[in-house]
Design an enzyme around this catalytic site. Structure first.
Site, PDB file in Angstrom:
ATOM      1  N   ARG A  32       3.339   0.975  -7.201  1.00 46.20           N
ATOM      2  CA  ARG A  32       3.344  -0.153  -6.269  1.00 46.20           C
ATOM      3  C   ARG A  32       2.114  -1.045  -6.448  1.00 46.20           C
ATOM      4  O   ARG A  32       2.090  -2.152  -5.921  1.00 46.20           O
ATOM      5  CB  ARG A  32       3.361   0.379  -4.820  1.00 46.20           C
ATOM      6  CG  ARG A  32       4.610   1.168  -4.504  1.00 46.20           C
ATOM      7  CD  ARG A  32       4.363   2.178  -3.392  1.00 46.20           C
ATOM      8  NE  ARG A  32       4.290   1.554  -2.095  1.00 46.20           N
ATOM      9  CZ  ARG A  32       5.246   1.620  -1.178  1.00 46.20           C
ATOM     10  NH1 ARG A  32       6.359   2.248  -1.432  1.00 46.20           N
ATOM     11  NH2 ARG A  32       5.098   1.064  -0.017  1.00 46.20           N
TER      12      ARG A  32
ATOM     13  N   GLU B 247      21.828 -21.205  -2.267  1.00 48.68           N
ATOM     14  CA  GLU B 247      21.579 -19.784  -2.517  1.00 48.68           C
ATOM     15  C   GLU B 247      22.564 -18.910  -1.724  1.00 48.68           C
ATOM     16  O   GLU B 247      23.059 -17.900  -2.232  1.00 48.68           O
ATOM     17  CB  GLU B 247      20.116 -19.443  -2.162  1.00 48.68           C
ATOM     18  CG  GLU B 247      19.753 -17.976  -2.130  1.00 48.68           C
ATOM     19  CD  GLU B 247      19.927 -17.231  -3.462  1.00 48.68           C
ATOM     20  OE1 GLU B 247      20.258 -17.865  -4.477  1.00 48.68           O
ATOM     21  OE2 GLU B 247      19.772 -16.000  -3.451  1.00 48.68           O
TER      22      GLU B 247
ATOM     23  N   LYS C 270      21.567  -8.437 -14.963  1.00 46.60           N
ATOM     24  CA  LYS C 270      20.326  -8.656 -14.212  1.00 46.60           C
ATOM     25  C   LYS C 270      19.373  -9.568 -14.989  1.00 46.60           C
ATOM     26  O   LYS C 270      18.754 -10.446 -14.420  1.00 46.60           O
ATOM     27  CB  LYS C 270      19.660  -7.301 -13.944  1.00 46.60           C
ATOM     28  CG  LYS C 270      18.412  -7.372 -13.113  1.00 46.60           C
ATOM     29  CD  LYS C 270      18.734  -7.627 -11.656  1.00 46.60           C
ATOM     30  CE  LYS C 270      17.519  -7.922 -10.831  1.00 46.60           C
ATOM     31  NZ  LYS C 270      17.843  -8.729  -9.643  1.00 46.60           N
TER      32      LYS C 270
ATOM     33  N   TRP D  14      -3.770  -2.181  -1.355  1.00 44.10           N
ATOM     34  CA  TRP D  14      -3.724  -3.483  -2.029  1.00 44.10           C
ATOM     35  C   TRP D  14      -4.228  -4.448  -0.973  1.00 44.10           C
ATOM     36  O   TRP D  14      -3.519  -4.753  -0.015  1.00 44.10           O
ATOM     37  CB  TRP D  14      -2.288  -3.808  -2.467  1.00 44.10           C
ATOM     38  CG  TRP D  14      -2.209  -5.149  -3.112  1.00 44.10           C
ATOM     39  CD1 TRP D  14      -2.173  -6.353  -2.479  1.00 44.10           C
ATOM     40  CD2 TRP D  14      -2.174  -5.427  -4.506  1.00 44.10           C
ATOM     41  NE1 TRP D  14      -2.127  -7.365  -3.405  1.00 44.10           N
ATOM     42  CE2 TRP D  14      -2.126  -6.820  -4.658  1.00 44.10           C
ATOM     43  CE3 TRP D  14      -2.185  -4.632  -5.658  1.00 44.10           C
ATOM     44  CZ2 TRP D  14      -2.079  -7.444  -5.903  1.00 44.10           C
ATOM     45  CZ3 TRP D  14      -2.132  -5.249  -6.890  1.00 44.10           C
ATOM     46  CH2 TRP D  14      -2.081  -6.642  -7.002  1.00 44.10           C
TER      47      TRP D  14
ATOM     48  N   GLU E 108      28.574 -14.231  -5.952  1.00 43.82           N
ATOM     49  CA  GLU E 108      28.168 -13.176  -6.889  1.00 43.82           C
ATOM     50  C   GLU E 108      28.706 -11.814  -6.509  1.00 43.82           C
ATOM     51  O   GLU E 108      29.152 -11.066  -7.373  1.00 43.82           O
ATOM     52  CB  GLU E 108      26.625 -13.059  -6.906  1.00 43.82           C
ATOM     53  CG  GLU E 108      25.909 -14.124  -7.683  1.00 43.82           C
ATOM     54  CD  GLU E 108      24.397 -13.909  -7.661  1.00 43.82           C
ATOM     55  OE1 GLU E 108      23.791 -13.882  -8.733  1.00 43.82           O
ATOM     56  OE2 GLU E 108      23.808 -13.776  -6.569  1.00 43.82           O
TER      57      GLU E 108
ATOM     58  N   CYS F 246       0.843  -1.181   0.000  1.00 45.37           N
ATOM     59  CA  CYS F 246       0.000   0.000   0.000  1.00 45.37           C
ATOM     60  C   CYS F 246       0.876   1.227   0.000  1.00 45.37           C
ATOM     61  O   CYS F 246       2.035   1.177   0.385  1.00 45.37           O
ATOM     62  CB  CYS F 246      -0.841   0.041   1.256  1.00 45.37           C
ATOM     63  SG  CYS F 246      -1.894  -1.366   1.448  1.00 45.37           S
TER      64      CYS F 246
ATOM     65  N   LYS G 238      25.034 -16.284  -3.481  1.00 43.70           N
ATOM     66  CA  LYS G 238      25.009 -14.865  -3.139  1.00 43.70           C
ATOM     67  C   LYS G 238      26.414 -14.378  -2.801  1.00 43.70           C
ATOM     68  O   LYS G 238      26.850 -13.325  -3.243  1.00 43.70           O
ATOM     69  CB  LYS G 238      24.076 -14.687  -1.948  1.00 43.70           C
ATOM     70  CG  LYS G 238      23.144 -13.596  -1.849  1.00 43.70           C
ATOM     71  CD  LYS G 238      22.052 -13.332  -2.830  1.00 43.70           C
ATOM     72  CE  LYS G 238      22.173 -13.813  -4.215  1.00 43.70           C
ATOM     73  NZ  LYS G 238      21.007 -13.940  -5.000  1.00 43.70           N
TER      74      LYS G 238
ATOM     75  N   ASN H 216      -0.216   0.112   6.240  1.00 43.97           N
ATOM     76  CA  ASN H 216       0.401  -0.781   5.259  1.00 43.97           C
ATOM     77  C   ASN H 216       0.865  -2.013   6.023  1.00 43.97           C
ATOM     78  O   ASN H 216       1.511  -1.878   7.065  1.00 43.97           O
ATOM     79  CB  ASN H 216       1.606  -0.058   4.618  1.00 43.97           C
ATOM     80  CG  ASN H 216       2.248  -0.890   3.532  1.00 43.97           C
ATOM     81  OD1 ASN H 216       1.693  -1.897   3.107  1.00 43.97           O
ATOM     82  ND2 ASN H 216       3.411  -0.459   3.084  1.00 43.97           N
ATOM     83  N   GLY H 217       0.547  -3.204   5.527  1.00 42.09           N
ATOM     84  CA  GLY H 217       1.036  -4.419   6.189  1.00 42.09           C
ATOM     85  C   GLY H 217      -0.101  -5.242   6.766  1.00 42.09           C
ATOM     86  O   GLY H 217      -1.241  -5.173   6.304  1.00 42.09           O
TER      87      GLY H 217
ATOM     88  N   HIS I  71      30.902 -37.440   1.419  1.00 42.17           N
ATOM     89  CA  HIS I  71      31.176 -38.133   0.156  1.00 42.17           C
ATOM     90  C   HIS I  71      32.153 -37.356  -0.715  1.00 42.17           C
ATOM     91  O   HIS I  71      32.194 -37.555  -1.925  1.00 42.17           O
ATOM     92  CB  HIS I  71      29.869 -38.385  -0.592  1.00 42.17           C
ATOM     93  CG  HIS I  71      28.931 -39.255   0.178  1.00 42.17           C
ATOM     94  ND1 HIS I  71      29.173 -40.597   0.397  1.00 42.17           N
ATOM     95  CD2 HIS I  71      27.784 -38.968   0.844  1.00 42.17           C
ATOM     96  CE1 HIS I  71      28.196 -41.099   1.137  1.00 42.17           C
ATOM     97  NE2 HIS I  71      27.348 -40.129   1.423  1.00 42.17           N
TER      98      HIS I  71
END
Ligand code: HGA
Length: 606
Positions: A27, A479, A601, A74, A486, A2, A483, A98-99, A502
């Site tokens: 948004r 991940e 990106k 929203w 990267e 929101c 990260k 908001n939330g 192993h």
């Protein structure tokens, strides 16, 4: 996500509030409204749909107050109707929010028993009645809000005005960002500085847990404990950009901190939060008949898909095949006649993923894509689009898009499981309730950022770093390693904890940090055995876990505590520590965090 705006002005503010809301339109929203203090009492105008509907309403029924709040909504709790649109109000207070207020049901029951009448289906209205109740019992507006904040559970931002108080607005931040703008003899509030760009570039960002008492002459900020605190006043560059870094050094940091907000936004697309049910779009395929789900993606999106595999197999009891798109596109994999194929891509333009999608489509699969850009090629070529509502992601290393992909996949797993009878109504409620708690739990992780800075100093000296995890924490280990590679250029590998012995265990010595992603779940004991194997060989263990570190039974180089979460949602929570570790290591090493070398990106080449 929101949009919140507020103005303590020197002339009528309704038009400026709508202009500021227009700058937050990107948004996404379903309804809008403004409220002002009109000769001492509160008045509001609201409208379903676009801001022009609100403007039309304001033309026929203008507001003249100099103090006001505005909102683009929203919906998360309650349909997107005018009745549920913000601001919500009583005779005494008006609130934009908001939330998510997680404990709104309990509060509603309590306040209804005290004689309060609720008019909407929203969680937000609980805040209105809570503050009103405090005021009816004699508290002034500031004390009433302070008391109410102590009773709210969730991740949220609030803007509040009061009847009879033309020079007062209260703002509170707990998980969703808020910026205060300083004008001359005027004061502004916005859910980001972009909303305030036409009015002022002098901005104070509220920090987690802060709340602020705003008057035209100045602002007093308090922390969670109610202590007055000083927050810096900075010059915003938001006026020249649609996206700005807020008070963060890098877009990546801003995007990490946006996660509570954008995850709620994404979840609201797939859940009926008020009733703790999934509300998933029709994929145009009979979910009871699918014999297999095939997932394909690249990089971070592939790891999101891998978590999806664990979830869909565990909760929906459907076999899942997953492969990186660059492999699947040439494997000529046989695909089942009644298969659902899911493609995950932030940009929706990833060339390998698109090629695999076309292969799956040509082989009779029903195509669903999880993308952050709805107009993208992958979205256009899919039978069903499952959007992530992460907003623009500028940092090349994906953070918020990843967790929003996880949010969408978790909802997909529950939707398939419910359709097939693998998930009972009770379990569905348990799982949805667990997802609704995620934004708040992530805000608690984000509150402890200091410890990552210290750990990053140590990690920056390493040549190799290993990440370990089991079950749905295994993709998080992958991940985490990606990260770190990267953005810090340190060599890192993620392994399934049980796979260590192993081969990779040969790498362990005193110089190798081993980061273990180990929530306290039914696999913890197994992971602990693997941690002990590392300890026996002198590895430096950094444990990310909500378990008591003493139960691990060996010396740890560091422990990153996490909040206890449901096994379903652990991957969403544990994404944050691995992102923060990589981010702070890169910052310490001075790399180009937002645009790391050699990376793009949107990868539109094979
Ligand atoms: N829970 C509130 C606010 C929704 C929101 O913040 N969306 O991003 C509602 O449903 O009105």
């Amino acid at each position: 996500m929101c949009g919140i705006v507020g103005i303590l002005g020197s002339k009528p503010v309704a038009t400026d509030l709508v202009d500021a809301l227009r700058r937050l339109e990107y948004r996404g929203y379903d309804s809008a409204g403004v409220a002002t203090v009109e000769n001492g009492h509160l008045e509001r105008r609201r409208a379903e749909g676009k801001l022009r509907n609100l403007e039309t309403r304001l033309l026929s029924e203008p507001l003249s107050g100099h103090t006001g709040i505005g909102h683009t909504r929203w919906a998360t709790h309650g349909r997107p109707t005018e009745r549920n649109a913000h601001p919500h109000m009583s005779a005494k207070v008006s609130v934009v929010h908001n939330g998510i207020i997680e404990n709104f049901r309990e509060l509603k029951t309590e306040l209804t028993a005290k004689g309060h009448t609720f008019e909407t289906d929203t969680d937000t209205e609980a805040v209105v009645h809570l503050v009103t109740d405090e005021m009816e019992r004699g508290a002034g507006p500031i004390d009433a809000v302070k008391a109410a904040l102590g009773k709210l559970k969730g991740a949220f931002a609030l803007g509040i005005i009061f009847a009879g108080e033309d020079d007062l607005m209260i703002a509170a931040r707990q998980g969703s960002p808020l910026a205060i703008g300083h004008g001359s003899g005027e004061m502004y509030l916005g859910s980001d500085a972009i909303a305030l760009a036409p009015f002022t570039d002098a901005i104070t960002y509220l920090e987690e847990g802060d709340w602020a008492v705003m008057r035209r002459a100045g602002v007093q900020v308090f922390d969670r404990a109610g202590q007055p605190v000083t927050r810096p006043l900075i010059k915003s560059v938001a006026s020249s950009l649609l996206v700005d870094k807020g008070n963060h050094r890098h877009f990546m940091a801003k995007e990490i901190h946006e996660q509570p907000d954008v995850i709620s936004h994404t979840l609201s697309n797939y859940l009926d939060m008020a009733n703790a049910r999934v509300n998933f779009p029709d994929l145009g395929i009979d979910l009871t008949k699918i014999s297999r789900v095939t997932i394909s993606a690249c990089g971070t999106a592939y790891y999101a898909g891998l978590v999806g595999k664990y979830w869909i197999e565990r909760y929906a009891r459907v076999p899942v095949e997953i492969d990186v798109a660059s492999e699947m596109r040439y494997r000529e994999a046989p695909l089942p006649a009644d298969g659902l194929a899911v493609f995950v891509s932030q940009s929706g333009e990833t060339a390998d993923t698109l090629a695999t999608l076309r292969y799956a489509k040509a082989n009779g699969q029903r195509i669903a894509s999880i993308v952050n850009v709805r107009t993208s090629t992958i979205a256009r070529e899919s039978h069903a689009v499952l959007p992530t509502l992460a907003g623009p992601e500028i940092g090349v290393a994906s953070t918020k898009a990843f967790t929003c992909q996880l949010a969408a996949l978790a909802c997909l797993a529950i939707a398939i499981g419910r359709a097939r009878g693998a998930i009972s109504q009770e379990l569905e409620q348990e799982l949805v309730t667990a997802l609704v708690e995620v934004p708040r739990l992530i805000s608690t992780v984000l509150r402890n950022e200091e410890q990552y800075i210290e750990l990053a100093h140590g990690l920056s000296k390493a040549r190799d770093v290993l990440y370990l995890g089991r079950g749905s924490s295994y993709p998080l280990a992958l991940e985490g390693a990606l990260k770190l590679k990267e953005i810090s250029y340190i060599h890192a590998e993620g392994y399934a904890a049980g796979e260590l012995k192993h081969g990779p265990i040969a790498l362990i010595d005193e110089a190798v940090p081993v980061i273990v992603v180990a929530p306290e779940d039914d696999l913890l004991e197994k992971t602990v055995s693997n941690v002990q194997e590392v300890a026996a060989r002198g590895g430096q263990i950094i444990l990310i876990s909500n378990a008591n570190p003493e139960t691990i039974g060996c010396a740890l180089a560091a422990h990153i505590p996490t909040p206890k979460a449901h096994p379903l949602t652990n991957p969403l929570i544990y994404a944050i520590p691995v992102q923060l570790l990589a981010y702070h290591t890169a910052v310490f090493m001075g790399t180009d965090v937002d645009q790391p070398r050699n990376l793009a990106k949107s990868v539109t080449v094979e």
